[in-house]
Motif scaffolding. Sequence first.
Motif, PDB file in Angstrom:
ATOM      1  N   UNK A 124       0.824  -1.205   0.000  1.00 50.58           N
ATOM      2  CA  UNK A 124       0.000   0.000   0.000  1.00 50.58           C
ATOM      3  C   UNK A 124       0.860   1.257   0.000  1.00 50.58           C
ATOM      4  N   UNK A 125       2.006   1.191   0.656  1.00 54.27           N
ATOM      5  CA  UNK A 125       2.899   2.350   0.720  1.00 54.27           C
ATOM      6  C   UNK A 125       3.779   2.454  -0.527  1.00 54.27           C
ATOM      7  N   UNK A 126       4.315   1.336  -0.963  1.00 55.93           N
ATOM      8  CA  UNK A 126       5.249   1.363  -2.094  1.00 55.93           C
ATOM      9  C   UNK A 126       4.560   1.402  -3.449  1.00 55.93           C
ATOM     10  N   UNK A 127       3.321   0.891  -3.512  1.00 57.38           N
ATOM     11  CA  UNK A 127       2.563   0.797  -4.763  1.00 57.38           C
ATOM     12  C   UNK A 127       3.269  -0.060  -5.810  1.00 57.38           C
ATOM     13  N   UNK A 128       4.038  -1.019  -5.336  1.00 56.29           N
ATOM     14  CA  UNK A 128       4.752  -1.932  -6.222  1.00 56.29           C
ATOM     15  C   UNK A 128       4.401  -3.357  -5.834  1.00 56.29           C
ATOM     16  N   UNK A 129       4.322  -4.294  -6.805  1.00 55.10           N
ATOM     17  CA  UNK A 129       3.991  -5.688  -6.483  1.00 55.10           C
ATOM     18  C   UNK A 129       5.080  -6.332  -5.634  1.00 55.10           C
ATOM     19  N   UNK A 130       4.670  -7.304  -4.860  1.00 56.56           N
ATOM     20  CA  UNK A 130       5.598  -7.968  -3.943  1.00 56.56           C
ATOM     21  C   UNK A 130       5.246  -9.446  -3.858  1.00 56.56           C
ATOM     22  N   UNK A 131       6.262 -10.301  -3.917  1.00 51.98           N
ATOM     23  CA  UNK A 131       6.086 -11.735  -3.723  1.00 51.98           C
ATOM     24  C   UNK A 131       6.496 -12.075  -2.302  1.00 51.98           C
ATOM     25  N   UNK A 132       5.597 -12.683  -1.553  1.00 54.62           N
ATOM     26  CA  UNK A 132       5.841 -13.015  -0.150  1.00 54.62           C
ATOM     27  C   UNK A 132       6.084 -14.517  -0.057  1.00 54.62           C
ATOM     28  N   UNK A 133       7.304 -14.898   0.151  1.00 53.83           N
ATOM     29  CA  UNK A 133       7.692 -16.293   0.335  1.00 53.83           C
ATOM     30  C   UNK A 133       9.056 -16.326   1.000  1.00 53.83           C
ATOM     31  N   UNK A 134       9.208 -16.945   2.160  1.00 61.01           N
ATOM     32  CA  UNK A 134       8.163 -17.670   2.894  1.00 61.01           C
ATOM     33  C   UNK A 134       7.196 -16.723   3.585  1.00 61.01           C
ATOM     34  N   UNK A 135       6.098 -17.272   4.025  1.00 61.96           N
ATOM     35  CA  UNK A 135       5.078 -16.478   4.695  1.00 61.96           C
ATOM     36  C   UNK A 135       5.569 -16.013   6.054  1.00 61.96           C
ATOM     37  N   UNK A 136       5.087 -14.813   6.453  1.00 58.93           N
ATOM     38  CA  UNK A 136       5.425 -14.292   7.768  1.00 58.93           C
ATOM     39  C   UNK A 136       4.850 -15.206   8.840  1.00 58.93           C
ATOM     40  N   UNK A 137       5.543 -15.295   9.962  1.00 61.01           N
ATOM     41  CA  UNK A 137       5.125 -16.231  11.012  1.00 61.01           C
ATOM     42  C   UNK A 137       3.748 -15.919  11.569  1.00 61.01           C
ATOM     43  N   UNK A 138       3.287 -14.665  11.470  1.00 63.68           N
ATOM     44  CA  UNK A 138       1.955 -14.308  11.959  1.00 63.68           C
ATOM     45  C   UNK A 138       0.885 -14.335  10.870  1.00 63.68           C
ATOM     46  N   UNK A 139       1.255 -14.717   9.642  1.00 64.52           N
ATOM     47  CA  UNK A 139       0.286 -14.741   8.553  1.00 64.52           C
ATOM     48  C   UNK A 139      -0.691 -15.901   8.740  1.00 64.52           C
ATOM     49  N   UNK A 140      -1.996 -15.660   8.645  1.00 64.68           N
ATOM     50  CA  UNK A 140      -2.979 -16.742   8.816  1.00 64.68           C
ATOM     51  C   UNK A 140      -2.798 -17.880   7.817  1.00 64.68           C
ATOM     52  N   UNK A 141      -2.266 -17.581   6.626  1.00 65.89           N
ATOM     53  CA  UNK A 141      -2.105 -18.636   5.621  1.00 65.89           C
ATOM     54  C   UNK A 141      -1.005 -19.628   5.985  1.00 65.89           C
TER      55      UNK A 141
END
Length: 442
Positions: A124-141
């Motif tokens: 939301x701040x950078x307005x650039x796409x981002x690939x998240x891997x590995x998932x953050x430890x607090x991520x519900x997924x």
Amino acid sequence: MDRDGTYTEAGDLGYASGARIEEPGRAPEEGDAYNRELLRRNRELAAAAAVAEATSTDQLDLDGTLERALNVVLEVTGLPAGWILLLPEGGGEPVLASSARLTQRTVEELAKSRPPECECKQVLDSRRPLVVRPLHENCPLRTLALSDGRLASGHATVPLLTRTKVVGVLNVADAEPVSFSEQELTLLSAIGRQLGIAIENARLWEALKQRDMLRGQLLEQGMVAQEEERKRIARELHDQIGQALTSLLLGLRTLETEADGSGGLIVSPARLQDLKTTVANTLDGVRDLALGLRPSVLDDLGLVPALRRHVRTFSARHQLAIDFQTVGLEGVRLPPSVETSLYRIVQEALINVVQHARAHRVSLLLEGRTQAVVAIVEDDGSGFEVERLQRGPADKYWLGLHGMRERAELLGGTLTIESAPGSGTTVFVEVPLCNRQDGHGE
């Protein structure tokens, strides 16, 4: 459709499976690269067309637009699940607006507030796409399964952009331990821009429908109020002025029959005082009735004297302490439309204080500036949640506030309300001025 951009089933989005295009004089290696590039472009065009159809202008409801678009995105990308977070129009944390192919428990977890380190907020701040891997430890997924039972290994997040701002993020999850390619991120970014504009259009459409609905209710309320005012005037004319004049007439007839031997009238001081009191009360009733309809002081002397008089009588009638201050408006006449609108806005604001705020003190400031006039009405009452009131049903209180805003906007001005439960309410009104008049003319 495979993750490498090729199609594995005939007729997928209108393109044949395994189709190869050979060009004369082109080497086989160059032909394969050419075919891959052609398929990639076809894929992007097919995805854009599918999203455009899903967000067509004849189906502008926001929830339906998000649901259709998200399902199309998953279909054209071949990804197993996705969700959309939107920023509230009034500001605040992003909220879950739509999801597809996630378990109910995952949806409930995603709907909760996200931790500060959530990567979605970074996009939301950078307005650039981002690939998240590995998932953050607090991520519900990280620990919750997708609808097909698999655990997500990561997700791509792309901003939803309008012409001027970011309105949210689109997330697509992947259960396979592979990376999102640059081509896939380019495709998702293009879809994000397309979807962002569709969201903006849907919100504008919702706002237009809401405004039309409120205007219809205001018109109905105005007609009802007009009829009620006519009933009140008729009732007061009959009950107060009519009875007073009837009493006066009977008193005069009685005087006609009370004569001395010489034919003169004998009027006792007490009877004369009663008749004078009746006439005085009748005149006061007529004057109050006229002032309630249209205060003559507003036409004769202007906004400040009219408000000062209204505040004095309103404070006495409702036992409410009102501090009225003016800055830069003494002896100044404003355009008649501005004076009338500001008078009615302040009048409605004070009525709201008495009917809803349970306040003890009210502060009223009227300030003249170079190109605008500002009115501020502040009370120490119970307050309320502004957003909750605006989202809720259009009751009498909200219609009154909307009517005040309509008066300001008709003059090119603005009306802002700040309030919180237990913290009172402040109404800010600002109306632009083309020119001002002093007490002797322009």
